[in-house]
Design a protein around this motif. Structure first.
Motif, PDB file in Angstrom:
ATOM      1  N   PHE A 103     -63.743 -99.657  13.173  1.00 50.14           N
ATOM      2  CA  PHE A 103     -62.662 -98.967  12.478  1.00 50.14           C
ATOM      3  C   PHE A 103     -61.551 -98.556  13.441  1.00 50.14           C
ATOM      4  O   PHE A 103     -61.805 -98.240  14.605  1.00 50.14           O
ATOM      5  CB  PHE A 103     -63.196 -97.734  11.758  1.00 50.14           C
ATOM      6  N   THR A 147     -57.715 -92.917  11.333  1.00 50.94           N
ATOM      7  CA  THR A 147     -57.123 -93.349  10.062  1.00 50.94           C
ATOM      8  C   THR A 147     -57.930 -92.744   8.928  1.00 50.94           C
ATOM      9  O   THR A 147     -59.143 -92.589   9.028  1.00 50.94           O
ATOM     10  CB  THR A 147     -57.136 -94.883   9.922  1.00 50.94           C
ATOM     11  N   GLU A 148     -57.238 -92.381   7.868  1.00 51.43           N
ATOM     12  CA  GLU A 148     -57.903 -91.786   6.718  1.00 51.43           C
ATOM     13  C   GLU A 148     -57.296 -92.361   5.443  1.00 51.43           C
ATOM     14  O   GLU A 148     -56.104 -92.200   5.202  1.00 51.43           O
ATOM     15  CB  GLU A 148     -57.747 -90.268   6.739  1.00 51.43           C
ATOM     16  N   PRO A 164     -60.883 -94.302   6.631  1.00 50.00           N
ATOM     17  CA  PRO A 164     -61.102 -95.155   7.805  1.00 50.00           C
ATOM     18  C   PRO A 164     -60.751 -96.618   7.518  1.00 50.00           C
ATOM     19  O   PRO A 164     -61.197 -97.191   6.523  1.00 50.00           O
ATOM     20  CB  PRO A 164     -62.595 -94.976   8.081  1.00 50.00           C
TER      21      PRO A 164
END
Length: 643
Positions: A276, A280-281, A283
């Motif tokens: 990943f 980041t969201e 992921p």
């Protein structure tokens, strides 16, 4: 994706331990096993529906409605609340739109996938809500996953609030992030079965069919559309980036039309891991790696089962409840591609024709791999594994053989206009059913597995298991309905007689997990297979014979899932009383007073608050051994005394 009033009784009650009656259970593993639990949930839904090629059968189960809702609980909590998988926003189909859709708001944008995702959600809301301003979807914090992880502990990490799915995530540190095609296939079968169910709730409004609306149980059409989106994106990933080339040892795409295993196997390995992008969201995966190169028969069969069912759902040539989703043959009796694409561009359908062809392609790839990689002509049976270095394995488990027959029968029934696949499926399932029948002992039993040495077949020597008997029955009766070969029906009935004689425990009210077991462990596979086998036996039986079989089915379900806790929790749909906020406050005050005045009554009140219908399955916040409760899904296993 059910919508009960609330999970909660009150904040104070969250801390009260539930100590309901668990009579035989010795231990329980809270972990949720995706492949096994989703398989069991599929068998629960099918027991509610009791579908046959020529219609539905009412077998008279008193537990089928609870099976239906337990299946629903598992669906929504895994796929939209848990966070236990890769978010749909990062799928390759959305990326393809971002790269190719010139002139659209998401084209060539760094955040294009997210923009396209929001566009599709808005489209689903518009088409599936009578008044978009009143639409309840998407819920806050919804986390739709298109590739599920293998397992995780379904406990909440903060106090749960129903209307905020962010609070319903499962413990992230507990998750096994291995990706397994068997789990994908069983989850996709769930998506398709439930999309079919949700799409049957529709209304005619202003000349258009809206598949679910604010007055229709809170948006069934939105649910159905979301599930189809998950199935499409999963199928596209299987076609475009998750297929493994055995020659080059690389992941990539596969062309179902030209693929031939003899030219070099391209298949779906048993286990993947994703890497990943940091911070980041949700992921974002940047790459996938294969961590187990073997092809597993249960995995292949699961994908074939799901994709053949998806082909049926998306079929625009059949007049059914799904015509305003995938294309209506009434607008054009020939249902040609150009007309169906025109319907999509005009907004008459939610999805284009592509999913129908996509599902056929992935079904074809998996069927070809059953034949080309897993079938042993020397022994007349499929084998459990194939490996690019080791070739075919030398073993076939009865579990995998039964699952393969079920999948092949589904391919035969659902790929109704694909003669090559249909005929091939019938031939292969017949050979496999014959193999199992040839190994059945005189007492009706089958071994758990068969070793293939030279041209000999040797059954395993351990005690006969419930899982082997029930999946053999499940497979034989699937083959019986395709071929009308009475020998398969008789084999299934003999195996059932063996179960009655050698596996049933009168004292525990369940089938033992193995012959002679003083303690039996139940998990998704043997629980689901037992439900499925008894259902199929009941369908072909009549009168008193059917009544006896269904009584055993209902008793087994009740003892394993409810009384002894394989089902972790339940909601209002299956009997829990959910009080109003005012009533919650009143109960809290009364409980505090009772704790001081009458501890015995206070304890009784706690039990009633935890499990208001008294069936042994508590509300989510009362799951024993948790701080904030757990999702209403299936545990990995329970172990019972089975004297």
């Amino acid at each position: 994706m059910n919508n009960p009033t609330t999970y909660l009784i009150s904040g104070i009650v969250c801390s009260l331990a539930y100590t309901g009656p668990i009579l035989f259970a010795q231990e329980r593993e809270l972990r949720f096993d995706t492949k096994a639990a989703m398989y069991a949930a599929n068998e629960e839904w099918l027991t509610f529906a009791c579908e046959m090629p020529d219609g539905q059968v009412n077998i008279g189960s008193t537990k089928s409605m609870e099976m239906y809702y337990y299946s629903m609980y598992g669906l929504g909590n895994l796929l939209f609340r848990s966070g236990m998988g890769i978010h749909i926003v990062h799928n390759p189909l959305f990326t393809k739109h971002v790269m190719e859709d010139e002139g659209m708001p998401w084209y060539d944008r760094e955040d294009g996938n997210r923009i396209f995702f929001q566009h599709k959600l808005a489209q689903f809301v518009k088409r599936t809500a009578a008044d978009a301003a009143q639409a309840q979807f998407p819920p806050e914090g919804v986390f739709p996953i298109y590739l599920e992880y293998s397992s995780g502990v379904p406990t909440f990490v903060i106090e749960p609030q129903l209307n905020d799915f962010n609070t319903l995530r499962w413990a992230p540190e507990s998750m096994d992030r291995t990706l397994n095609p068997g789990a994908w296939g069983q989850s996709m079968m769930k998506e398709v079965l439930w999309a079919r169910d949700f799409f049957t709730h529709h209304k005619e409004i202003d000349g258009m069919t809206y598949l679910g609306n604010a007055k229709d149980d809170g948006g069934n059409g939105f649910r159905g559309a979301a599930l189809v989106a998950l199935a499409i994106t999963k199928s596209f990933a299987l076609k475009s980036e998750l297929a493994y080339d055995a020659k080059t040892r690389t992941l990539g795409g596969v062309d179902p039309k030209t693929y031939n295993p003899a030219d070099g196997p391209i298949y779906y390995p048993h286990a993947y891991k994703a890497a990943f992008l940091a911070q980041t969201e949700p992921p974002k995966p940047v790459s996938f790696a294969v961590v187990d190169e073997s092809s597993d028969l249960f995995d292949v069969a699961s994908l074939l089962w799901a994709e053949s069912e998806f082909y049926f759902l998306t079929d625009p040539t059949i007049e059914d409840d799904y015509d305003l989703v995938f294309g209506d043959p009434k607008w054009n009796p020939r249902a040609d591609k150009q007309e169906l694409e025109r319907q999509f561009r005009m907004g008459k359908t939610i999805f284009p024709l592509a999913p129908h062809q996509l599902s056929k392609g992935i079904a074809a790839v998996n069927f070809k791999n059953l034949q080309g990689l897993h079938f042993s002509g020397d022994h007349g049976t499929l084998v459990d594994t194939w490996h690019p270095d080791k070739g075919q394995g030398k073993r076939i488990s009865t579990t995998n053989a039964g699952m393969a027959i079920v999948a092949l029968a589904n391919a035969y029934n659902r790929l109704h206009d694909v003669p090559s696949l249909r005929q091939g499926a019938q031939k292969l399932l017949t050979v496999q059913a014959d193999f199992l029948a040839g190994q059945q002992r005189r007492n009706g039993s089958v071994a758990d597995a068969y070793e293939l040495t030279g041209r000999r077949v040797r059954g395993s020597s351990g005690p006969k298991s419930l899982l082997a008997q029930t999946l053999a029955i499940r497979g034989w009766l699937a083959a019986y309905h395709v071929t009308n070969n009475q020998s398969y029906r008789k084999a299934a009935e003999r195996a059932y007689s063996f179960m009655q004689r050698s596996l049933w425990s009168d004292e525990a009210g369940v089938y033992r997990s193995h012959v002679g077991a003083e303690a039996s462990t139940y998990e998704g596979l043997n629980f689901g297979a037992t439900i499925g086998a008894l259902r199929e036996l009941a369908i072909i039986a009549e009168g008193e014979d059917r009544r006896r079989i269904v009584a055993r089915l209902d008793q087994f379900f009740e003892e394993v899932a409810q009384t002894n806790g394989l089902q972790l929790a339940e909601l209002g749909r299956t009997g829990e009383m959910i009080p109003s906020l005012a009533k919650q406050q009143e109960m809290k005050i009364k409980l505090h007073r009772l704790m001081a005045e009458d501890p015995v009554k206070a304890k009784q009140m706690k039990a009633e608050m935890a499990d208001s219908d008294g069936d042994g399955v508590p509300k989510p916040i009362f799951v024993a051994g948790t701080q904030f409760g757990a999702a209403p899904v299936q545990a990995a296993s329970i172990t019972l005394r089975t004297p």
